[in-house]
Design an enzyme around this catalytic site. Sequence first.
Site, PDB file in Angstrom:
ATOM      1  N   GLN A 124       4.955 -14.931  21.096  1.00  0.00           N
ATOM      2  CA  GLN A 124       4.746 -14.659  22.643  1.00  0.00           C
ATOM      3  C   GLN A 124       5.026 -15.154  23.476  1.00  0.00           C
ATOM      4  O   GLN A 124       4.995 -14.710  24.666  1.00  0.00           O
ATOM      5  CB  GLN A 124       2.870 -16.165  22.124  1.00  0.00           C
ATOM      6  CG  GLN A 124       1.652 -14.888  22.850  1.00  0.00           C
ATOM      7  CD  GLN A 124      -0.105 -15.238  22.330  1.00  0.00           C
ATOM      8  OE1 GLN A 124       0.451 -16.440  21.574  1.00  0.00           O
ATOM      9  NE2 GLN A 124      -0.624 -14.694  22.650  1.00  0.00           N
ATOM     10  N   SER A 184       4.393  -8.523  27.866  1.00  0.00           N
ATOM     11  CA  SER A 184       2.557  -9.315  28.093  1.00  0.00           C
ATOM     12  C   SER A 184       2.467 -10.439  29.864  1.00  0.00           C
ATOM     13  O   SER A 184       2.410  -9.909  30.493  1.00  0.00           O
ATOM     14  CB  SER A 184       2.068 -10.009  27.238  1.00  0.00           C
ATOM     15  OG  SER A 184       1.976  -8.604  25.783  1.00  0.00           O
ATOM     16  N   TYR A 205      -1.729  -2.415  19.538  1.00  0.00           N
ATOM     17  CA  TYR A 205      -2.032  -0.892  19.811  1.00  0.00           C
ATOM     18  C   TYR A 205      -3.194  -0.156  19.445  1.00  0.00           C
ATOM     19  O   TYR A 205      -3.485   0.291  18.892  1.00  0.00           O
ATOM     20  CB  TYR A 205      -0.659  -0.302  19.414  1.00  0.00           C
ATOM     21  CG  TYR A 205       0.629  -0.926  19.986  1.00  0.00           C
ATOM     22  CD1 TYR A 205       0.353  -1.764  21.706  1.00  0.00           C
ATOM     23  CD2 TYR A 205       1.330  -1.478  19.718  1.00  0.00           C
ATOM     24  CE1 TYR A 205       1.581  -2.462  22.052  1.00  0.00           C
ATOM     25  CE2 TYR A 205       2.484  -2.408  19.989  1.00  0.00           C
ATOM     26  CZ  TYR A 205       2.320  -2.089  21.347  1.00  0.00           C
ATOM     27  OH  TYR A 205       3.276  -3.642  22.368  1.00  0.00           O
ATOM     28  N   ASP A 244       6.882 -12.644  24.973  1.00  0.00           N
ATOM     29  CA  ASP A 244       6.682 -11.527  25.338  1.00  0.00           C
ATOM     30  C   ASP A 244       7.234 -10.957  26.261  1.00  0.00           C
ATOM     31  O   ASP A 244       5.827 -11.137  27.765  1.00  0.00           O
ATOM     32  CB  ASP A 244       5.126 -11.438  24.497  1.00  0.00           C
ATOM     33  CG  ASP A 244       4.185 -10.043  24.607  1.00  0.00           C
ATOM     34  OD1 ASP A 244       5.055  -8.873  25.037  1.00  0.00           O
ATOM     35  OD2 ASP A 244       2.994  -9.565  24.110  1.00  0.00           O
TER      36      ASP A 244
HETATM   37  P1  NAD Z   1      -0.444  -0.825  25.921  1.00  0.00           P
HETATM   38  O1  NAD Z   1      -0.114  -1.031  27.132  1.00  0.00           O
HETATM   39  O2  NAD Z   1       0.289  -0.140  24.895  1.00  0.00           O
HETATM   40  O3  NAD Z   1      -1.953   0.074  26.251  1.00  0.00           O
HETATM   41  C1  NAD Z   1      -3.182  -0.107  27.558  1.00  0.00           C
HETATM   42  C2  NAD Z   1      -4.537  -0.296  26.966  1.00  0.00           C
HETATM   43  O4  NAD Z   1      -4.340   1.039  26.687  1.00  0.00           O
HETATM   44  C3  NAD Z   1      -4.680  -0.631  25.540  1.00  0.00           C
HETATM   45  O5  NAD Z   1      -6.013  -1.683  25.406  1.00  0.00           O
HETATM   46  C4  NAD Z   1      -5.267   0.443  24.634  1.00  0.00           C
HETATM   47  O6  NAD Z   1      -6.246   0.608  23.761  1.00  0.00           O
HETATM   48  C5  NAD Z   1      -5.706   1.830  25.729  1.00  0.00           C
HETATM   49  N1  NAD Z   1      -5.731   2.985  25.245  1.00  0.00           N
HETATM   50  C6  NAD Z   1      -5.264   3.944  25.039  1.00  0.00           C
HETATM   51  N2  NAD Z   1      -5.430   4.976  25.335  1.00  0.00           N
HETATM   52  C7  NAD Z   1      -6.782   4.769  25.779  1.00  0.00           C
HETATM   53  C8  NAD Z   1      -7.291   6.067  26.259  1.00  0.00           C
HETATM   54  N3  NAD Z   1      -7.002   7.396  25.697  1.00  0.00           N
HETATM   55  N4  NAD Z   1      -9.151   5.693  26.789  1.00  0.00           N
HETATM   56  C9  NAD Z   1      -8.790   4.143  27.789  1.00  0.00           C
HETATM   57  N5  NAD Z   1      -8.047   3.354  27.263  1.00  0.00           N
HETATM   58  C10 NAD Z   1      -6.432   3.877  26.662  1.00  0.00           C
HETATM   59  O7  NAD Z   1      -1.419  -2.014  25.625  1.00  0.00           O
HETATM   60  P2  NAD Z   1      -1.458  -3.527  25.704  1.00  0.00           P
HETATM   61  O8  NAD Z   1      -1.039  -4.365  26.771  1.00  0.00           O
HETATM   62  O9  NAD Z   1      -0.042  -3.916  25.603  1.00  0.00           O
HETATM   63  O10 NAD Z   1      -1.242  -4.335  24.779  1.00  0.00           O
HETATM   64  C11 NAD Z   1      -2.175  -3.693  22.940  1.00  0.00           C
HETATM   65  C12 NAD Z   1      -2.817  -5.154  22.454  1.00  0.00           C
HETATM   66  O11 NAD Z   1      -1.437  -5.385  21.912  1.00  0.00           O
HETATM   67  C13 NAD Z   1      -4.079  -5.913  23.019  1.00  0.00           C
HETATM   68  O12 NAD Z   1      -5.330  -5.722  22.205  1.00  0.00           O
HETATM   69  C14 NAD Z   1      -3.432  -7.406  23.288  1.00  0.00           C
HETATM   70  O13 NAD Z   1      -4.604  -7.779  23.211  1.00  0.00           O
HETATM   71  C15 NAD Z   1      -2.311  -7.191  21.785  1.00  0.00           C
HETATM   72  N6  NAD Z   1      -1.321  -8.262  22.467  1.00  0.00           N
HETATM   73  C16 NAD Z   1      -1.832  -9.410  21.459  1.00  0.00           C
HETATM   74  C17 NAD Z   1      -0.455 -10.477  21.887  1.00  0.00           C
HETATM   75  C18 NAD Z   1       0.074 -11.063  20.809  1.00  0.00           C
HETATM   76  O14 NAD Z   1      -0.534 -11.284  19.439  1.00  0.00           O
HETATM   77  N7  NAD Z   1       0.759 -12.571  20.952  1.00  0.00           N
HETATM   78  C19 NAD Z   1       0.108 -10.213  22.797  1.00  0.00           C
HETATM   79  C20 NAD Z   1       0.529  -9.185  23.320  1.00  0.00           C
HETATM   80  C21 NAD Z   1      -0.565  -8.221  23.755  1.00  0.00           C
END
Ligand code: NAD
Length: 370
Positions: free
Chosen positions: A112, A118, A214, A115
């Site tokens: 994290q 993020s 994702y 990251d």
């Molecule tokens: P991302 O940038 O890949 O996508 C952004 C969002 O778009 C996502 O929430 C995805 O579900 C959504 N999406 C995709 N297709 C869609 C559609 N057709 N309509 C509406 N929404 C749609 O994602 P991100 O912001 O990089 O994060 C992905 C996941 O990773 C999240 O769940 C986040 O909580 C998780 N995450 C975990 C950690 C950790 O555990 N350390 C760190 C960062 C992110």
Amino acid sequence: MCLLPEDAGRLIKAGASIQVEEGLGESIAIDAGKYEAAGATVVRDRPRALAEAGLILRLHKPPLEEIAELREGVVHVSFLDPYRTPEFAAAMNDRGVSAVSLEMIPRSTLAQKMDVLSSQASLAGYAAVVLAASRLERIFPMMMTPAGTISPARVFVIGAGVAGLQAIATAKRLGARVDAFDVRPEVEEQIKSLGAKFLKVDLGGETSGTAQGYAKALTEEQLARQREAMSKQCAHSDVVIAAAQVFGRKAPVLVTSEMRRGMKAGSVIVDLAVETGGNVEGSAMDRELTLDGVLLLGHSHMARRVAVAASQMLSSNLTNFVQHFWDKTAGTFVLNLDDEILKGCLVTHKREILQERVREIVAGAGKGNA
Ligand code: NAD
């Protein structure tokens, strides 16, 4: 900007010897003296510094022609975008560079603090809302005055990942009424906990995310259902922030021209997915367009609009990455191939492409060129 003087100082204390390219930090008003005071050397001769370095930290991938100037065996850490621009990973591999792709650092609890996706996405979500608020000719909060009451702006956030959730939080803090949708059902609670409403859409079929968190790509039929359900919401909204992504793929088109034509004149759409193809039909990279009376903002690298914060976070992420692999006794960076974080993000090493999907894409591109 990838390394602040204070973080350079942290690494130097741990035993690193750091050269920074002249001009680094200038864009956020940090002068060379600050790096020198931290113990780093400021260098002008870029080819020589590149040829000597054992570890290179940078934001973007290098120009393709510069890869041949890197020292064989150097560890190169940057955004690499190997799925969409595999030629860079291929060139790093040919040169014998150990290339770390920042966007592939696993989204795990352990990683994290490194990251970068993020940290930059959070800032992008914030900056997108602030930009939209500044361009909307209405106000976000409800305002009750002796002259009458102004109702709050309505903001619709599509895609509630890291950027979307920060956009929701920012719009709520500014007083807007916020609705949001994400394809992953598990996000509903997070949206509600920020005080926004979750738009319910029955997409049919499986929509939960991948093991990495994702979204999976929707089928054409599911996308059509989603667009239909979101049309009304867009028509009611003063601001639409589109932040939906499917990792490693082109972004889905979620706001069509027809949906835009249904929106009120003077509304603002921010397409935060513009760099990966765009969520909004008609949006163009780094362009502001008014189409059918709706302002469509397609700025790339949205976090750049808050460059000091973006640099602080990136520098801290990169420093944490280096420290994780730092051997304190020997005072050196050690490429530990058994480390789970490195297994996820090391793309090339000793002239081997380690990530299966990148290997396939590079092989496919090679055949295409043959
Ligand atoms: P991302 O940038 O890949 O996508 C952004 C969002 O778009 C996502 O929430 C995805 O579900 C959504 N999406 C995709 N297709 C869609 C559609 N057709 N309509 C509406 N929404 C749609 O994602 P991100 O912001 O990089 O994060 C992905 C996941 O990773 C999240 O769940 C986040 O909580 C998780 N995450 C975990 C950690 C950790 O555990 N350390 C760190 C960062 C992110």
